[in-house]
Design a protein around this motif. Structure first.
Motif, PDB file in Angstrom:
ATOM      1  N   TRP A 113       5.613   3.795  -1.393  1.00 28.99           N
ATOM      2  CA  TRP A 113       4.891   2.547  -1.196  1.00 28.99           C
ATOM      3  C   TRP A 113       5.611   1.702  -0.166  1.00 28.99           C
ATOM      4  O   TRP A 113       6.824   1.762  -0.022  1.00 28.99           O
ATOM      5  CB  TRP A 113       4.792   1.782  -2.518  1.00 28.99           C
ATOM      6  CG  TRP A 113       3.810   2.417  -3.457  1.00 28.99           C
ATOM      7  CD1 TRP A 113       4.005   3.523  -4.229  1.00 28.99           C
ATOM      8  CD2 TRP A 113       2.475   2.002  -3.696  1.00 28.99           C
ATOM      9  NE1 TRP A 113       2.881   3.830  -4.930  1.00 28.99           N
ATOM     10  CE2 TRP A 113       1.922   2.893  -4.634  1.00 28.99           C
ATOM     11  CE3 TRP A 113       1.701   0.964  -3.223  1.00 28.99           C
ATOM     12  CZ2 TRP A 113       0.622   2.776  -5.087  1.00 28.99           C
ATOM     13  CZ3 TRP A 113       0.416   0.822  -3.687  1.00 28.99           C
ATOM     14  CH2 TRP A 113      -0.126   1.733  -4.605  1.00 28.99           C
ATOM     15  N   ARG A 170      -1.654   2.799   5.871  1.00 28.89           N
ATOM     16  CA  ARG A 170      -2.052   3.913   4.990  1.00 28.89           C
ATOM     17  C   ARG A 170      -2.072   5.255   5.718  1.00 28.89           C
ATOM     18  O   ARG A 170      -2.100   6.305   5.096  1.00 28.89           O
ATOM     19  CB  ARG A 170      -3.425   3.631   4.386  1.00 28.89           C
ATOM     20  CG  ARG A 170      -3.387   2.503   3.370  1.00 28.89           C
ATOM     21  CD  ARG A 170      -4.707   2.386   2.695  1.00 28.89           C
ATOM     22  NE  ARG A 170      -5.008   3.639   2.003  1.00 28.89           N
ATOM     23  CZ  ARG A 170      -4.995   3.792   0.697  1.00 28.89           C
ATOM     24  NH1 ARG A 170      -4.717   2.781  -0.067  1.00 28.89           N
ATOM     25  NH2 ARG A 170      -5.299   4.948   0.150  1.00 28.89           N
ATOM     26  N   THR A 228       0.851  -1.192   0.000  1.00 29.36           N
ATOM     27  CA  THR A 228       0.000   0.000   0.000  1.00 29.36           C
ATOM     28  C   THR A 228       0.884   1.238   0.000  1.00 29.36           C
ATOM     29  O   THR A 228       2.092   1.145   0.216  1.00 29.36           O
ATOM     30  CB  THR A 228      -0.954   0.006   1.210  1.00 29.36           C
ATOM     31  OG1 THR A 228      -1.847   1.104   1.085  1.00 29.36           O
ATOM     32  CG2 THR A 228      -0.201   0.114   2.512  1.00 29.36           C
ATOM     33  N   ASN A 229       0.272   2.373  -0.248  1.00 31.57           N
ATOM     34  CA  ASN A 229       1.032   3.617  -0.187  1.00 31.57           C
ATOM     35  C   ASN A 229       0.868   4.253   1.191  1.00 31.57           C
ATOM     36  O   ASN A 229      -0.079   3.979   1.912  1.00 31.57           O
ATOM     37  CB  ASN A 229       0.598   4.583  -1.285  1.00 31.57           C
ATOM     38  CG  ASN A 229      -0.847   4.981  -1.176  1.00 31.57           C
ATOM     39  OD1 ASN A 229      -1.681   4.177  -0.788  1.00 31.57           O
ATOM     40  ND2 ASN A 229      -1.147   6.214  -1.518  1.00 31.57           N
TER      41      ASN A 229
END
Length: 162
Positions: free
Chosen positions: A89, A119, A80-81
């Motif tokens: 990422w 996140r 995920t970023n």
């Protein structure tokens, strides 16, 4: 008027014996205070190291019996970023150790909770050893809450930032 003969006398400082005695007294005081501080710190450090180790060993032997390690469940890899910067990422591979068998959906719930947490991170929050330790502690806390206290530990196998 009379002429008064003025003699200039050299200003006398403390004698060499007095200076030596003061130097010896200050050196002895510094050595004594250093020794006392070292003893105080060593005593506190030894107590701090021995207490958690004894408590952990006792808790493991009481709760799980000798030789019991728990149930390890490998979570699916997370990619995920981060929140800031959004172009960074993260990929994390992790496992959880449970103290007793749990529902299969628990691993998925913890996985989704980890994704949601990652996140929200900023890259500076996970820099260095302290940042990694804080990240691991936060993940363990979230996993324990999500599992109702059945997660004993979170193991991070891979943590990669790009």
């Amino acid at each position: 008027m009379s002429i008064v003969e003025q003699t200039t006398s050299e200003a006398k400082g403390p004698s060499l014996i007095v200076q030596s005695a003061v130097l010896l007294a200050m050196t002895a005081a510094a050595i004594g205070l250093g020794w006392a501080a070292g003893q105080y710190l060593y005593r506190n450090d030894a107590a701090r190291i021995e207490a958690p180790a004894a408590a952990t060993a006792e808790a493991e032997s009481d709760a799980h019996g000798p030789g019991t390690r728990g149930i390890e469940i490998t979570l699916a890899p997370i990619t995920t970023n981060l929140a800031v910067p959004g172009t960074t990422w993260v990929r994390m591979e992790a496992s959880i150790i449970l103290d007793e068998p749990a529902a299969p959906s628990l691993a998925d719930d913890i996985h989704q909770d980890f994704v949601a947490y990652l996140r929200t991170l900023r890259v500076y929050q996970v820099e260095g050893a302290t940042g990694f330790r804080n990240l691991k502690a936060d993940l363990e806390e979230r996993a324990k809450i999500r599992s109702g206290g059945h997660v004993r530990q979170v193991l991070i196998q891979t943590l990669l930032f790009e």
